[in-house]
Design a protein around this motif. Structure first.
Motif, mmCIF file in Angstrom:
data_model
loop_
_atom_site.group_PDB
_atom_site.id
_atom_site.type_symbol
_atom_site.label_atom_id
_atom_site.label_comp_id
_atom_site.label_asym_id
_atom_site.label_seq_id
_atom_site.Cartn_x
_atom_site.Cartn_y
_atom_site.Cartn_z
ATOM 1 N N GLU A 69 0.881 -1.166 -0.109
ATOM 2 C CA GLU A 69 0.236 -0.044 0.050
ATOM 3 C C GLU A 69 0.901 1.349 0.090
ATOM 4 O O GLU A 69 0.576 2.196 -0.789
ATOM 5 C CB GLU A 69 -1.046 -0.012 1.210
ATOM 6 N N VAL A 70 1.966 1.429 0.710
ATOM 7 C CA VAL A 70 2.728 2.315 0.950
ATOM 8 C C VAL A 70 3.605 2.474 -0.461
ATOM 9 O O VAL A 70 3.574 3.761 -0.883
ATOM 10 C CB VAL A 70 3.749 2.312 1.912
ATOM 11 N N LEU A 71 3.917 1.506 -1.131
ATOM 12 C CA LEU A 71 4.623 1.662 -2.438
ATOM 13 C C LEU A 71 3.821 2.146 -3.603
ATOM 14 O O LEU A 71 4.422 2.910 -4.407
ATOM 15 C CB LEU A 71 5.352 0.275 -2.740
ATOM 16 N N ASP A 72 2.653 1.633 -3.442
ATOM 17 C CA ASP A 72 1.466 2.196 -4.419
ATOM 18 C C ASP A 72 0.936 3.747 -4.360
ATOM 19 O O ASP A 72 0.504 4.126 -5.380
ATOM 20 C CB ASP A 72 0.434 1.244 -4.442
ATOM 21 N N ARG A 73 1.305 4.086 -3.160
ATOM 22 C CA ARG A 73 0.761 5.533 -2.932
ATOM 23 C C ARG A 73 1.401 6.508 -3.533
ATOM 24 O O ARG A 73 2.754 6.252 -3.834
ATOM 25 C CB ARG A 73 0.983 6.097 -1.448
ATOM 26 N N PRO A 74 0.794 7.537 -4.411
ATOM 27 C CA PRO A 74 1.460 8.551 -5.177
ATOM 28 C C PRO A 74 2.501 9.267 -4.331
ATOM 29 O O PRO A 74 2.133 9.387 -3.073
ATOM 30 C CB PRO A 74 0.448 9.135 -6.040
ATOM 31 N N PRO A 75 3.463 9.507 -5.018
ATOM 32 C CA PRO A 75 4.319 10.636 -3.867
ATOM 33 C C PRO A 75 3.805 11.899 -3.636
ATOM 34 O O PRO A 75 2.951 12.478 -4.680
ATOM 35 C CB PRO A 75 5.905 10.682 -4.977
ATOM 36 N N GLY A 76 4.195 12.479 -2.770
ATOM 37 C CA GLY A 76 3.694 13.920 -2.379
ATOM 38 C C GLY A 76 4.525 14.544 -1.114
ATOM 39 O O GLY A 76 5.247 13.822 -0.668
ATOM 40 N N GLY A 77 3.964 15.548 -0.944
ATOM 41 C CA GLY A 77 4.410 16.188 0.505
ATOM 42 C C GLY A 77 5.414 17.175 0.060
ATOM 43 O O GLY A 77 5.727 17.362 -1.153
#
Length: 92
Positions: A69-77
């Motif tokens: 799930e963490v790997l599939d999350r789009p980058p951001g911040g």
């Protein structure tokens, strides 16, 4: 004080091009090592790196699902935005 036990060693014979041997000799001399010492150190490091790259980590299904799930999350911040807006030295 008792003497340290002798550690058995075995010979390894290699055929190597002269230019490569000269390069190894030059590098070994910069570290004040013999050719053998230099080659053994380099081969040992390469072997350790290879084996460390093969490490298998076992986790339970819930932990694996969270990892995916963490790997599939789009980058951001904020840090990601700063990285993406940084100048790219390879572009004009």
């Amino acid at each position: 004080m008792p003497a340290s036990p002798k550690i058995a060693t075995r010979a390894v014979n290699l055929r190597i091009r002269e230019d490569v041997r000269d390069l190894i000799d030059h590098a070994a001399s910069t570290q004040s090592k013999t050719r053998s010492e230099f080659m053994i150190d380099a081969a040992r490091r390469a072997a350790e790196d290879t084996l460390l790259d093969q490490t298998f980590i076992r986790v339970d299904p819930e932990t694996y699902d969270r990892f995916v799930e963490v790997l599939d999350r789009p980058p951001g911040g904020e840090a990601y935005e700063r990285l993406m807006s940084a100048p790219r030295p390879w572009k004009d």
